[in-house]
Design a protein around this motif. Structure first.
Motif, PDB file in Angstrom:
ATOM      1  N   GLN A   1      12.651   8.132  -8.228  1.00  0.00           N
ATOM      2  CA  GLN A   1      11.746   8.836  -9.133  1.00  0.00           C
ATOM      3  C   GLN A   1      10.441   8.066  -9.338  1.00  0.00           C
ATOM      4  N   VAL A   2       9.366   8.846  -9.467  1.00  0.00           N
ATOM      5  CA  VAL A   2       8.070   8.302  -9.869  1.00  0.00           C
ATOM      6  C   VAL A   2       7.684   9.037 -11.145  1.00  0.00           C
ATOM      7  N   THR A   3       7.770   8.344 -12.275  1.00  0.00           N
ATOM      8  CA  THR A   3       7.518   8.982 -13.568  1.00  0.00           C
ATOM      9  C   THR A   3       6.280   8.362 -14.191  1.00  0.00           C
ATOM     10  N   PHE A   4       5.298   9.231 -14.537  1.00  0.00           N
ATOM     11  CA  PHE A   4       4.050   8.758 -15.140  1.00  0.00           C
ATOM     12  C   PHE A   4       3.857   9.491 -16.456  1.00  0.00           C
ATOM     13  N   ASP A   5       3.695   8.734 -17.519  1.00  0.00           N
ATOM     14  CA  ASP A   5       3.518   9.331 -18.842  1.00  0.00           C
ATOM     15  C   ASP A   5       4.645  10.336 -19.135  1.00  0.00           C
ATOM     16  N   GLY A   6       5.843   9.996 -18.730  1.00  0.00           N
ATOM     17  CA  GLY A   6       7.013  10.831 -19.016  1.00  0.00           C
ATOM     18  C   GLY A   6       7.189  12.018 -18.088  1.00  0.00           C
ATOM     19  N   GLU A   7       6.309  12.157 -17.094  1.00  0.00           N
ATOM     20  CA  GLU A   7       6.334  13.342 -16.234  1.00  0.00           C
ATOM     21  C   GLU A   7       6.670  12.960 -14.794  1.00  0.00           C
ATOM     22  N   ASP A   8       7.464  13.791 -14.131  1.00  0.00           N
ATOM     23  CA  ASP A   8       7.836  13.559 -12.737  1.00  0.00           C
ATOM     24  C   ASP A   8       6.626  13.832 -11.835  1.00  0.00           C
ATOM     25  N   MET A   9       6.157  12.809 -11.130  1.00  0.00           N
ATOM     26  CA  MET A   9       4.956  12.955 -10.298  1.00  0.00           C
ATOM     27  C   MET A   9       5.236  13.597  -8.949  1.00  0.00           C
ATOM     28  N   ARG A  10       6.466  13.538  -8.498  1.00  0.00           N
ATOM     29  CA  ARG A  10       6.731  13.945  -7.116  1.00  0.00           C
ATOM     30  C   ARG A  10       6.439  15.420  -6.880  1.00  0.00           C
ATOM     31  N   VAL A  11       6.434  16.203  -7.953  1.00  0.00           N
ATOM     32  CA  VAL A  11       6.188  17.638  -7.779  1.00  0.00           C
ATOM     33  C   VAL A  11       4.694  17.966  -7.839  1.00  0.00           C
ATOM     34  N   LEU A  12       3.847  16.972  -8.107  1.00  0.00           N
ATOM     35  CA  LEU A  12       2.407  17.235  -8.260  1.00  0.00           C
ATOM     36  C   LEU A  12       1.624  16.746  -7.038  1.00  0.00           C
TER      37      LEU A  12
ATOM     38  N   SER B   1       0.838  -1.213   0.000  1.00  0.00           N
ATOM     39  CA  SER B   1       0.000   0.000   0.000  1.00  0.00           C
ATOM     40  C   SER B   1       0.864   1.251   0.000  1.00  0.00           C
ATOM     41  N   THR B   2       1.989   1.176   0.687  1.00  0.00           N
ATOM     42  CA  THR B   2       2.876   2.329   0.739  1.00  0.00           C
ATOM     43  C   THR B   2       3.427   2.656  -0.653  1.00  0.00           C
ATOM     44  N   VAL B   3       3.751   1.619  -1.426  1.00  0.00           N
ATOM     45  CA  VAL B   3       4.228   1.861  -2.795  1.00  0.00           C
ATOM     46  C   VAL B   3       3.134   2.574  -3.592  1.00  0.00           C
ATOM     47  N   LEU B   4       1.886   2.092  -3.471  1.00  0.00           N
ATOM     48  CA  LEU B   4       0.794   2.741  -4.224  1.00  0.00           C
ATOM     49  C   LEU B   4       0.642   4.199  -3.802  1.00  0.00           C
ATOM     50  N   LYS B   5       0.732   4.457  -2.505  1.00  0.00           N
ATOM     51  CA  LYS B   5       0.576   5.846  -2.037  1.00  0.00           C
ATOM     52  C   LYS B   5       1.721   6.731  -2.526  1.00  0.00           C
ATOM     53  N   SER B   6       2.895   6.143  -2.689  1.00  0.00           N
ATOM     54  CA  SER B   6       4.010   6.943  -3.209  1.00  0.00           C
ATOM     55  C   SER B   6       3.739   7.341  -4.660  1.00  0.00           C
ATOM     56  N   ILE B   7       2.922   6.552  -5.357  1.00  0.00           N
ATOM     57  CA  ILE B   7       2.616   6.837  -6.762  1.00  0.00           C
ATOM     58  C   ILE B   7       1.497   7.880  -6.862  1.00  0.00           C
ATOM     59  N   SER B   8       0.459   7.728  -6.019  1.00  0.00           N
ATOM     60  CA  SER B   8      -0.695   8.635  -6.111  1.00  0.00           C
ATOM     61  C   SER B   8      -0.477   9.927  -5.331  1.00  0.00           C
ATOM     62  N   GLY B   9       0.507   9.925  -4.441  1.00  0.00           N
ATOM     63  CA  GLY B   9       0.784  11.134  -3.671  1.00  0.00           C
ATOM     64  C   GLY B   9       0.053  11.191  -2.347  1.00  0.00           C
ATOM     65  N   LEU B  10      -0.586  10.090  -1.951  1.00  0.00           N
ATOM     66  CA  LEU B  10      -1.383  10.107  -0.716  1.00  0.00           C
ATOM     67  C   LEU B  10      -0.564   9.833   0.543  1.00  0.00           C
ATOM     68  N   LEU B  11       0.740   9.774   0.398  1.00  0.00           N
ATOM     69  CA  LEU B  11       1.589   9.521   1.562  1.00  0.00           C
ATOM     70  C   LEU B  11       1.583  10.673   2.545  1.00  0.00           C
ATOM     71  N   ALA B  12       1.527  11.881   2.008  1.00  0.00           N
ATOM     72  CA  ALA B  12       1.688  13.059   2.859  1.00  0.00           C
ATOM     73  C   ALA B  12       0.676  13.032   4.003  1.00  0.00           C
ATOM     74  N   ALA B  13      -0.556  12.620   3.683  1.00  0.00           N
ATOM     75  CA  ALA B  13      -1.610  12.583   4.688  1.00  0.00           C
ATOM     76  C   ALA B  13      -1.265  11.609   5.810  1.00  0.00           C
ATOM     77  N   GLU B  14      -0.334  10.718   5.559  1.00  0.00           N
ATOM     78  CA  GLU B  14       0.012   9.699   6.561  1.00  0.00           C
ATOM     79  C   GLU B  14       1.403   9.934   7.146  1.00  0.00           C
ATOM     80  N   ARG B  15       1.918  11.139   6.991  1.00  0.00           N
ATOM     81  CA  ARG B  15       3.253  11.478   7.493  1.00  0.00           C
ATOM     82  C   ARG B  15       4.321  10.571   6.876  1.00  0.00           C
ATOM     83  N   GLY B  16       4.089  10.243   5.620  1.00  0.00           N
ATOM     84  CA  GLY B  16       5.090   9.479   4.882  1.00  0.00           C
ATOM     85  C   GLY B  16       5.715  10.358   3.823  1.00  0.00           C
ATOM     86  N   LEU B  17       6.923  10.010   3.421  1.00  0.00           N
ATOM     87  CA  LEU B  17       7.654  10.846   2.474  1.00  0.00           C
ATOM     88  C   LEU B  17       8.499   9.965   1.553  1.00  0.00           C
ATOM     89  N   VAL B  18       8.448  10.283   0.244  1.00  0.00           N
ATOM     90  CA  VAL B  18       9.401   9.645  -0.674  1.00  0.00           C
ATOM     91  C   VAL B  18      10.716  10.390  -0.497  1.00  0.00           C
TER      92      VAL B  18
END
Ligand code: ATP
Length: 244
Positions: free
Chosen positions: A65-76, A44-61
């Motif tokens: 890199q998490v790249t989706f469709d050629g774009e860096d997701m970590r900034v979104l 589940s933690t891997v999935l949250k690192s992809i969708s960005g839902l970690l922050a709500a759980e005090r988790g941090l990448v």
């Protein structure tokens, strides 16, 4: 290039606990991929690192890199990731219990002001999920576990995703319902070309559905390959397939 690429991702909870230790994985366009592993392995933690839902759980990448469709997701933020076509169906369903299935579906589409299109999409969901059509006017909180899982998947589809992160859809469901849900997932993937990254403890059902799979143990990928190769692996059979 693959639709989703994770390269050496590390996730830390509460600044101290390293839950994911350098995970790399790929999901091709329109691919069906499983991430398997035991309780607490880090799926589940891997999935949250992809969708960005970690922050709500005090988790941090903290690395990778998490790249989706050629774009860096970590900034979104998570909503921006949804707009790019990356949607997460959380473990445990999380439908709006006081709304009907139809209202749940409409609620997922606030970015589509086109009412005719929303209506068409709702009808399309009811053809994919006939059980939901039968319960269209009931409060979602009164639907069965399987129906709520179907609704959660249908609601994710309303965002017109390129990739669905699907966390443990089989949890707590009778085997016939697991088959029914996996059949629907297979059909959606085949018909609409939506890629799926499926997290599962039910390795038997998952390996029957997907093309490729990764096995995670204590935050590390310990095995990966085609579903057929993993299903034939004696270690996997002993640990996850009941020695089948
Ligand atoms: P399950 O199938 O039980 O959901 P999982 O493979 O999805 O397991 P995760 O939920 O990703 O595993 O958890 C991985 C590790 O991170 C576990 O040791 C868990 O206790 C820990 N963990 C998960 N969420 C948090 C959190 N919000 N804060 C601190 N630690 C967490």
């Amino acid at each position: 290039m693959s639709l989703l690429v994770l390269n050496n991702v590390e996730v830390v909870y509460d600044s101290v606990f390293l839950a994911v230790k350098g995970v790399s994985l790929e999901v091709p366009k329109a691919g069906l991929v499983a991430l398997l592993g035991a309780n607490g392995a880090g799926k589940s933690t891997v999935l949250k690192s992809i969708s960005g839902l970690l922050a709500a759980e005090r988790g941090l990448v903290t690395r990778g890199q998490v790249t989706f469709d050629g774009e860096d997701m970590r900034v979104l933020d998570p909503p921006a990731r949804v707009r790019r076509g990356l949607v997460h169906v959380l473990e445990g369903r999380h439908v709006f219990g006081h709304l009907t299935p139809e209202e749940n579906l409409i609620a997922a589409t606030s970015m589509h002001p086109d009412r005719a299109k929303v209506k068409r999409m709702v009808e399309e969901m009811f053809t994919h999920f006939p059980r939901l059509a039968e319960r269209a006017k009931a409060q979602a909180g009164y639907l069965s576990g399987g129906e709520q899982q179907m609704l959660a998947i249908a609601r994710a589809l309303m965002t017109e995703p390129k990739l669905i992160l699907l966390d443990e859809p089989s949890l707590g469901l009778a085997p016939f319902l697991v088959d029914e849900i996996f059949d629907i997932v297979r059909r959606i993937n085949a018909v609409s070309g939506v890629a799926i990254l499926l997290v599962e403890q039910n390795a038997v059902a998952a390996l029957d559905l997907v093309e490729t799979a990764y096995l995670i143990d204590q935050g590390r990928i310990v095995m990966s390959g085609t579903a057929a190769a993993l299903a034939a692996n004696p270690d996997i059979q002993d640990a996850y397939l009941g020695g089948a």
